[in-house]
Design a protein around this motif. Structure first.
Motif, PDB file in Angstrom:
ATOM      1  N   ASN A 185       1.155  -1.039   0.316  1.00 46.33           N
ATOM      2  CA  ASN A 185      -0.233   0.299   0.090  1.00 46.33           C
ATOM      3  C   ASN A 185       0.610   1.301  -0.335  1.00 46.33           C
ATOM      4  OD1 ASN A 185      -1.644   2.179   0.698  1.00 46.33           O
ATOM      5  ND2 ASN A 185      -2.111   1.138   3.164  1.00 46.33           N
ATOM      6  N   ASP A 186       0.966   1.877  -1.035  1.00 45.47           N
ATOM      7  CA  ASP A 186       1.851   3.642  -1.321  1.00 45.47           C
ATOM      8  C   ASP A 186       0.976   4.757  -1.371  1.00 45.47           C
ATOM      9  OD1 ASP A 186       3.800   5.362  -1.459  1.00 45.47           O
ATOM     10  OD2 ASP A 186       4.630   3.803  -3.620  1.00 45.47           O
ATOM     11  N   GLN A 187       0.466   4.557  -0.070  1.00 42.24           N
ATOM     12  CA  GLN A 187       0.137   5.689   0.331  1.00 42.24           C
ATOM     13  C   GLN A 187      -1.755   6.020  -0.142  1.00 42.24           C
ATOM     14  OE1 GLN A 187       2.186   9.822  -0.247  1.00 42.24           O
ATOM     15  NE2 GLN A 187       3.429   9.080  -1.457  1.00 42.24           N
ATOM     16  N   ALA A 188      -2.181   4.198  -0.936  1.00 45.85           N
ATOM     17  CA  ALA A 188      -3.704   4.677  -0.371  1.00 45.85           C
ATOM     18  C   ALA A 188      -4.416   4.930   0.260  1.00 45.85           C
ATOM     19  CB  ALA A 188      -3.575   3.419  -1.802  1.00 45.85           C
ATOM     20  N   THR A 189      -3.658   4.872   1.453  1.00 44.87           N
ATOM     21  CA  THR A 189      -5.168   5.206   2.753  1.00 44.87           C
ATOM     22  C   THR A 189      -4.577   6.237   3.118  1.00 44.87           C
ATOM     23  OG1 THR A 189      -3.754   3.347   3.724  1.00 44.87           O
ATOM     24  CG2 THR A 189      -5.678   2.649   2.950  1.00 44.87           C
ATOM     25  N   GLU A 190      -3.345   6.866   3.297  1.00 51.68           N
ATOM     26  CA  GLU A 190      -2.694   7.490   3.858  1.00 51.68           C
ATOM     27  C   GLU A 190      -1.694   8.018   2.878  1.00 51.68           C
ATOM     28  OE1 GLU A 190      -1.354   8.834   8.460  1.00 51.68           O
ATOM     29  OE2 GLU A 190      -2.946   7.768   8.496  1.00 51.68           O
ATOM     30  N   ALA A 191      -1.609   9.598   2.826  1.00 53.60           N
ATOM     31  CA  ALA A 191      -0.626  10.311   2.726  1.00 53.60           C
ATOM     32  C   ALA A 191       0.691  10.419   2.966  1.00 53.60           C
ATOM     33  CB  ALA A 191      -0.752  11.876   2.662  1.00 53.60           C
ATOM     34  N   GLY A 192       1.813   9.993   2.415  1.00 52.43           N
ATOM     35  CA  GLY A 192       3.090   9.315   3.503  1.00 52.43           C
ATOM     36  C   GLY A 192       3.278   8.260   4.286  1.00 52.43           C
ATOM     37  N   LEU A 193       2.323   7.996   4.440  1.00 46.37           N
ATOM     38  CA  LEU A 193       1.996   5.889   4.891  1.00 46.37           C
ATOM     39  C   LEU A 193       3.000   5.276   3.703  1.00 46.37           C
ATOM     40  CD1 LEU A 193       0.758   4.987   8.087  1.00 46.37           C
ATOM     41  CD2 LEU A 193       0.471   3.506   5.625  1.00 46.37           C
TER      42      LEU A 193
END
Length: 251
Positions: A185-193
């Motif tokens: 999951n490359d920032q799909a649920t939260e920017a920078g995570l």
């Protein structure tokens, strides 16, 4: 991605988390509830009383509190989730010690994945505790790892609400996940995570569970992903083995 509101009322947040834990893990004592949510015993007692009044909980003959009628609609595997959490936590701690990032265990609940345990790393900049949170399964790393293992008809039900292009992209992603054994999951649920997830092999009474390691994207270089994935795979296998041993003790 749903972020915690800045105006969140502490007691409301605690009550909702407590209700979620009752649904996921089943009956617990007041002292256990207080420890799980991080509140005083007296506060836990008051919140549980309110949940009973609103049918989100009920008090059992042994004085523990269990999920009430509202939560029993569509509840996820209670006994198996409680066992999963108990067995997984020591493994998560070792994973965090080895990788230096936050680790989670989560379960599939319909179209979402729900976090049932988190062990945070001790870095100042880190991904925080996600216990009790839910994320769309098709976006979270652990969720995608679990979707990749579904039967075609089960997967079709998850894909149905998605737009055609999003569904096609997810199916391509799932083929890659099946081939390499882990999801990202490359920032799909939260920017920078950024997170890496693997499914836990099914054991008696427990299926639809996954592990993930989550970190600030700035610390997630391409060469670290296979290292995390390998460590996650070993940990997932160890948890599955221990779950099987618990279900069928020797002797």
């Amino acid at each position: 991605m749903k972020n915690r509101p800045t105006y969140a009322v502490g007691s409301v947040d605690s009550a909702l988390l407590l209700a979620t834990l009752l649904q996921q893990e089943g009956p617990m004592r007041v002292t256990d509830a207080a420890a799980r949510v991080g509140i005083s015993v007296s506060t836990a007692h008051r919140l549980l009383g309110t949940l009973v009044y609103r049918d989100f909980a009920e008090q059992l003959p042994d004085r523990r509190y269990g999920p009430g009628p509202v939560l029993r609609r569509g509840a996820v595997q209670q006994s198996s989730v409680a066992a999963l959490r108990e067995i997984a936590l020591p493994h998560l701690r070792r994973l965090v010690d080895a990788l230096g990032e936050t680790a989670n265990v989560l379960v599939l609940a319909g179209h979402d994945v729900r976090f049932v345990a988190t062990v945070e790393c001790d870095r100042v900049l880190r991904v925080g505790d996600r216990t009790g949170r839910a994320l769309p399964a098709h976006l979270a790393s652990g969720g995608k790892a679990l979707l990749a293992m579904l039967e075609p008809d089960e997967l079709a039900a998850v894909l149905a609400p998605l737009e055609e292009d999003e569904s096609a992209a997810l199916e391509r992603d799932l083929r890659t996940i099946r081939r390499r054994g882990f999801a990202v999951n490359d920032q799909a649920t939260e920017a920078g995570l950024t997170a890496v997830g693997v499914a836990i092999p099914a054991a008696d009474g427990t299926a639809g569970a996954a592990l993930s390691v989550a970190a600030p994207t700035a610390r997630c270089s391409r060469d670290r992903v296979p290292i995390w994935a390998a460590a996650l795979g070993e940990t997932a296998a160890a948890i599955a083995h221990e779950l099987a041993d618990t279900a069928h003790p020797a002797g």
